[in-house]
Design an enzyme around this catalytic site. Sequence first.
Site: not given
Length: 353
Positions: A7, A38, A239
Amino acid sequence: QKVAVIDSGVTPNIRLPHLTGGGDFIMGSDGLQDCDHHGTIVAGIIGAQPATGDGFIGVAPDAEIISIRQTSAAFTPENPRSEEDTGSSLATLAKAIRRAADMGATVINMSVTACVPASSNVDLRELTGAMAYAALDKDVVLVSSAGNITSACETNPSPDWESVTTISLPSYIDQFVLSVGGTTLTADQPYVNTLPGPWVDVAAPAINIVSLDPAAGDTGGLINGEVTRQGTSPLTGTSFAAAYVSGLAALIRQAHPELTANQVRNRIVNSSLSQAESMSHLTGHGSVNALKALTGRVDDGDPLPQGIVATTAGKPAEPEQVSKIPMYVGGAIAVLAVVILGVLALRATVRKD
């Protein structure tokens, strides 16, 4: 269990005591920096420890998190090859998958999505080879977000393979990866911004997400929204749905060590809560049912994916020519102090014939 998070990096947090840096394909560091916020949210959903004062806990809090930074909107190459070059690509994704597998990951979470037109001649040899190496040679469960509908990821009109107009990567390589769409918190309705496609296998919560605040690593505080140019909004995206399923995969591997990676995938799929066939391109076989997947009577299926024999994948050939396509994380990006758009731009490598 070891869960690799490929990520934007993971910022150290007191509620992630089993966090390990696995490397950084953006800046050459250890993977323990998350300027985009994130990856930390994804990691928190997978493996955060409980804390006094709130009810939040990751799905698999005893799992070790291996953070590999493969993408970031905060950095670009010093000498870019084109205006679109951010340094993130399908090639670096393939390298990250191989590294995670070699570091002993039993589950790999990829909350990233690259979208290309179905008519494109995309060179998938390196990525497919890496996924086959992880899934077959190293027996790793691969989990990917299905992606969100954006200007770069246009929706598909129907669930049939023949009607696909937009390909979602790595989900498209369905033989080796469990692709996760989104649902509401009650799991009875699909998340409307899921990028639909026949590769979607299951679905998990993708709205009103709560996870670790990337800016509060020393206190283990929580976050449930992001600030964009349109104002403050809840965290949403596939996600985070993928993160829930990666945590579940880790629990299954802990509870059922005799199962192969493909059987863990089968167990998650075959225990899911079936929904209307009209929703299949958004939710696949249905919403995940963690309790049944862990404790119920479920068909584990074949040890290897259909059509696969037990052979070594081998090193893929080098692509002949490459050009660039956009790649995006599969969910919203939580940022407290910076006003941003809710999408993280990445880049992917394709072949031009």
